[in-house]
Write a protein that holds these residues in place. Structure first.
Motif, PDB file in Angstrom:
ATOM      1  N   ILE A 157       0.735  -1.167  -0.074  1.00 34.86           N
ATOM      2  CA  ILE A 157      -0.013  -0.140   0.062  1.00 34.86           C
ATOM      3  C   ILE A 157       0.805   1.184  -0.020  1.00 34.86           C
ATOM      4  O   ILE A 157       1.910   1.155   0.832  1.00 34.86           O
ATOM      5  CB  ILE A 157      -1.112   0.001   1.228  1.00 34.86           C
ATOM      6  CG1 ILE A 157      -2.081   0.688   0.784  1.00 34.86           C
ATOM      7  CG2 ILE A 157      -0.423   0.338   2.516  1.00 34.86           C
ATOM      8  CD1 ILE A 157      -3.406   0.439   1.722  1.00 34.86           C
ATOM      9  N   GLY A 158       0.653   2.173  -0.711  1.00 34.00           N
ATOM     10  CA  GLY A 158       1.652   3.339  -1.085  1.00 34.00           C
ATOM     11  C   GLY A 158       2.797   3.064  -1.747  1.00 34.00           C
ATOM     12  O   GLY A 158       2.573   2.206  -2.710  1.00 34.00           O
ATOM     13  N   ASN A 159       3.961   3.401  -1.210  1.00 34.01           N
ATOM     14  CA  ASN A 159       5.172   2.964  -1.941  1.00 34.01           C
ATOM     15  C   ASN A 159       6.156   2.583  -0.906  1.00 34.01           C
ATOM     16  O   ASN A 159       7.025   3.225  -0.496  1.00 34.01           O
ATOM     17  CB  ASN A 159       5.904   4.315  -2.190  1.00 34.01           C
ATOM     18  CG  ASN A 159       4.955   4.894  -3.830  1.00 34.01           C
ATOM     19  OD1 ASN A 159       4.843   4.051  -4.804  1.00 34.01           O
ATOM     20  ND2 ASN A 159       4.629   6.096  -3.767  1.00 34.01           N
ATOM     21  N   PRO A 160       6.012   1.289  -0.575  1.00 35.65           N
ATOM     22  CA  PRO A 160       6.749   0.949   0.688  1.00 35.65           C
ATOM     23  C   PRO A 160       8.072   0.511   0.301  1.00 35.65           C
ATOM     24  O   PRO A 160       8.258   0.058  -0.945  1.00 35.65           O
ATOM     25  CB  PRO A 160       6.019  -0.344   1.126  1.00 35.65           C
ATOM     26  CG  PRO A 160       5.259  -0.704  -0.115  1.00 35.65           C
ATOM     27  CD  PRO A 160       4.795   0.476  -0.857  1.00 35.65           C
ATOM     28  N   ASP A 161       9.037   0.557   1.037  1.00 38.71           N
ATOM     29  CA  ASP A 161      10.571   0.111   0.821  1.00 38.71           C
ATOM     30  C   ASP A 161      10.931  -0.703   2.019  1.00 38.71           C
ATOM     31  O   ASP A 161      10.208  -1.152   2.637  1.00 38.71           O
ATOM     32  CB  ASP A 161      11.352   1.541   0.582  1.00 38.71           C
ATOM     33  CG  ASP A 161      11.362   2.137   1.794  1.00 38.71           C
ATOM     34  OD1 ASP A 161      11.099   1.734   2.917  1.00 38.71           O
ATOM     35  OD2 ASP A 161      11.763   3.323   1.640  1.00 38.71           O
ATOM     36  N   GLU A 162      12.341  -0.889   2.149  1.00 33.52           N
ATOM     37  CA  GLU A 162      12.801  -1.897   2.936  1.00 33.52           C
ATOM     38  C   GLU A 162      12.806  -1.461   4.439  1.00 33.52           C
ATOM     39  O   GLU A 162      12.709  -2.173   5.470  1.00 33.52           O
ATOM     40  CB  GLU A 162      14.330  -2.396   2.671  1.00 33.52           C
ATOM     41  CG  GLU A 162      15.474  -1.058   2.757  1.00 33.52           C
ATOM     42  CD  GLU A 162      15.365  -0.285   1.557  1.00 33.52           C
ATOM     43  OE1 GLU A 162      14.530  -0.318   0.653  1.00 33.52           O
ATOM     44  OE2 GLU A 162      16.458   0.512   1.640  1.00 33.52           O
ATOM     45  N   ASN A 163      12.442  -0.331   4.516  1.00 35.47           N
ATOM     46  CA  ASN A 163      12.279   0.269   6.071  1.00 35.47           C
ATOM     47  C   ASN A 163      10.687   0.520   6.457  1.00 35.47           C
ATOM     48  O   ASN A 163      10.431   0.588   7.519  1.00 35.47           O
ATOM     49  CB  ASN A 163      12.710   1.712   5.960  1.00 35.47           C
ATOM     50  CG  ASN A 163      14.287   1.906   5.877  1.00 35.47           C
ATOM     51  OD1 ASN A 163      14.865   1.205   6.401  1.00 35.47           O
ATOM     52  ND2 ASN A 163      14.563   2.786   4.987  1.00 35.47           N
ATOM     53  N   SER A 164       9.806  -0.073   5.451  1.00 38.18           N
ATOM     54  CA  SER A 164       8.511   0.225   5.855  1.00 38.18           C
ATOM     55  C   SER A 164       7.882  -0.938   6.761  1.00 38.18           C
ATOM     56  O   SER A 164       8.565  -1.970   6.854  1.00 38.18           O
ATOM     57  CB  SER A 164       7.521  -0.066   4.443  1.00 38.18           C
ATOM     58  OG  SER A 164       7.792   1.231   3.610  1.00 38.18           O
ATOM     59  N   GLN A 165       7.089  -0.723   7.609  1.00 34.64           N
ATOM     60  CA  GLN A 165       6.420  -1.624   8.632  1.00 34.64           C
ATOM     61  C   GLN A 165       5.651  -2.974   7.895  1.00 34.64           C
ATOM     62  O   GLN A 165       5.280  -2.448   6.686  1.00 34.64           O
ATOM     63  CB  GLN A 165       5.547  -0.727   9.495  1.00 34.64           C
ATOM     64  CG  GLN A 165       6.320   0.089  10.245  1.00 34.64           C
ATOM     65  CD  GLN A 165       7.306  -0.734  11.236  1.00 34.64           C
ATOM     66  OE1 GLN A 165       7.219  -1.744  11.535  1.00 34.64           O
ATOM     67  NE2 GLN A 165       8.349  -0.225  11.322  1.00 34.64           N
ATOM     68  N   VAL A 166       5.542  -3.834   8.358  1.00 31.65           N
ATOM     69  CA  VAL A 166       4.759  -4.994   7.901  1.00 31.65           C
ATOM     70  C   VAL A 166       3.541  -5.342   8.701  1.00 31.65           C
ATOM     71  O   VAL A 166       3.657  -5.483  10.116  1.00 31.65           O
ATOM     72  CB  VAL A 166       5.679  -6.087   7.880  1.00 31.65           C
ATOM     73  CG1 VAL A 166       4.912  -7.304   7.201  1.00 31.65           C
ATOM     74  CG2 VAL A 166       6.752  -5.925   6.948  1.00 31.65           C
ATOM     75  N   LEU A 167       2.265  -5.053   8.120  1.00 32.14           N
ATOM     76  CA  LEU A 167       1.075  -5.647   8.918  1.00 32.14           C
ATOM     77  C   LEU A 167       0.749  -6.974   8.434  1.00 32.14           C
ATOM     78  O   LEU A 167       0.848  -7.263   7.268  1.00 32.14           O
ATOM     79  CB  LEU A 167      -0.205  -4.584   8.660  1.00 32.14           C
ATOM     80  CG  LEU A 167       0.202  -3.097   8.890  1.00 32.14           C
ATOM     81  CD1 LEU A 167      -0.926  -2.341   8.625  1.00 32.14           C
ATOM     82  CD2 LEU A 167       0.534  -2.885  10.439  1.00 32.14           C
ATOM     83  N   VAL A 168       0.086  -7.712   9.595  1.00 26.37           N
ATOM     84  CA  VAL A 168      -0.447  -8.921   9.150  1.00 26.37           C
ATOM     85  C   VAL A 168      -1.898  -8.711   9.393  1.00 26.37           C
ATOM     86  O   VAL A 168      -2.486  -8.485  10.389  1.00 26.37           O
ATOM     87  CB  VAL A 168       0.172 -10.088  10.124  1.00 26.37           C
ATOM     88  CG1 VAL A 168      -0.216 -11.243   9.582  1.00 26.37           C
ATOM     89  CG2 VAL A 168       1.698 -10.158   9.852  1.00 26.37           C
TER      90      VAL A 168
END
Lengths: 96, 363
Positions: B74-85
């Motif tokens: 969602i949006g423009n995630p990168d390697e620092n982005s959070q992960v939701l489950v």
């Protein structure tokens, strides 16, 4: 309005000697059953417990025990009729 | 028919939409990442999503309202982005993504068989095994340079945190109960206020459940009206509309138990659902009795049939609430069920005798 179910029925138990006071139970409980008191967990509103099992499963030291399950009459009747464990008939649906 | 295998495809230079991954209407576009092609989803709901919610609330095709498990962006995630489950019930997925506007995140959808987080956690499908399996299948760890995943707090009953850490090396943070608080939770550096931890059950939550409760009474209603129709034919030897009047109290009792009970729940006396239901049943019988002059047997029959019936419907609502426990429900069932059965048997016998006019001379 505060909704509470039957008094003195929960199977929730806390072994304070095993508790390391990490606060995980406080974190996962959606019913405010636990508080941290003097670096130890304490069951402060016992009758709020709905036996969901979140605290027991996430406690790192196994200090909490509870016979967890769903508080669903349909599931219990289902279990009685089929002679199995209580389970909702909604195994493939979005119920509960 | 899972499509997670698309996520382990080798990286390609150009974004190629695999033909076997259909572009569902909640998918905005596809992006190419080092672990494969990942769908980017919309952070708002369109008409189709909203119509789908109405249908699911009414119980239409609710058992098959799902999204494919796997990774979404969602949006423009990168390697620092959070992960939701989250769960793969479409309603859950929608409730989550519409709260994530202007955020860039990865979303791992578990295969919960189309069931919401809370119920799936209770069943174990939103569970340790599925989470570990999905983390490995999706290779989410290769996509991020941190080791934290955020689970909904209501998923906690299904998750053995220690085991997940051991098997995947990922740390779990339990986010808020409601999706609407996620933004604040992440902005506040994963601090949860007490309000974010609590599960509600307000009037709106309860009203939304009533169509499903009413749906459950449709088949019993059809059975009762058919039986009364047949009994009426046998007893009258020709067609009469009397069976309708015998049937109506059952219909109204169904509505009382399936619709009024959930709404009135906090205002009915006692903590026991069976007693709350019996109380409502008693009020119902009194109101029915006021509507017309009838025989004592008629009132007695209604009492024996509909007080336990409404109490039973009330007891069955325990599964839809957020504050009942298994031990409590077992206790209620143990006490209430024999009463229901005895009362219903006597009521049915009286009703049949009444239909066959056994009491005609006595009243």
């Amino acid at each position: 309005m505060k909704l509470q179910y039957l008094k003195n029925v929960t199977t929730l138990k806390l072994d304070a000697s095993l508790c390391i006071g990490c606060g995980m139970c406080v974190e996962v409980c959606a019913r405010e059953v636990f508080t941290i008191d003097n670096k130890k967990a304490k069951i402060s509103i016992k009758d709020n417990c709905i036996e969901c099992g979140a605290c027991n499963k996430n406690c790192p030291t196994g200090a909490i025990s509870v016979d967890s399950g769903v508080g669903c009459a349909y599931a219990v009747y289902n279990g009685l009729l089929t002679g199995s464990k209580p389970s909702c008939g909604c195994s493939d649906s979005g119920c509960c | 028919m899972e499509s997670q295998n698309v996520f382990v495809k080798k990286p390609r230079k150009n974004i190629v939409k695999p033909t076997f991954l259909k572009k569902d209407y909640w998918i905005k576009k596809f992006i190419n990442t080092k672990i494969g092609v990942i769908p980017v989803i919309f952070d708002s709901l369109n008409f189709k999503d909203k119509f789908g919610e109405i249908k699911a609330r009414l119980g239409i095709n609710r058992n098959n309202y799902k999204v494919a498990p796997g990774i979404y962006a969602i949006g423009n995630p990168d390697e620092n982005s959070q992960v939701l489950v989250t769960a793969n019930y479409k309603l859950t997925f929608d409730k989550l993504r519409k709260e994530l506007s202007e955020m860039s995140l990865w979303i791992v959808v578990l295969d919960t068989k189309g069931i919401n987080v809370w119920c799936a956690a209770g069943k174990g499908t939103f569970g340790t095994e599925e989470l570990i399996k999905r983390v490995k299948l999706t290779k989410i760890k290769e996509l991020i340079n941190h080791n934290t995943i955020i689970l909904p707090q209501l998923g906690a009953p299904g998750i053995n945190q220690q085991k997940v850490i051991k098997e995947t090396g990922l740390k779990i943070k339990y986010g808020p109960v409601y999706a609407k608080d996620i933004k604040k939770y992440i902005e506040n550096n994963f601090e949860k206020s007490n309000e974010m931890k609590k599960i509600n059950f307000n009037i709106v939550d309860r009203v939304i459940l009533t169509p499903i409760e009413l749906n459950a009474t449709i088949i019993p209603n059809l059975i009762i009206i058919s039986v009364l129709f047949v009994l009426n034919l046998i007893s009258q030897r020709n067609f009469s509309n009397k069976f309708i009047f015998d049937y109506l109290p059952f219909l109204f009792a169904s509505v009382t138990g399936g619709f009024l009970f959930p709404i009135l729940l906090p205002f009915l006396p006692s903590r026991s659902f069976a007693i709350k239901g019996a109380f409502l049943g008693l009020i119902y019988i009194i109101i029915v009795s006021l509507t017309g002059r009838n025989s004592i047997i008629f009132y007695l029959t209604n009492f024996l049939l509909y007080v336990p019936f409404i109490s039973f419907l009330a007891l069955n609502f325990t599964g839809s609430t957020t504050f009942t426990s298994l031990s409590g429900v077992k206790k209620e069932i143990k006490i209430a069920t024999p009463i229901y059965i005895v009362s219903a048997i006597i009521g049915v016998v009286l009703k049949i005798l009444e239909i066959f006019k056994i009491f005609k001379e006595t009243v």
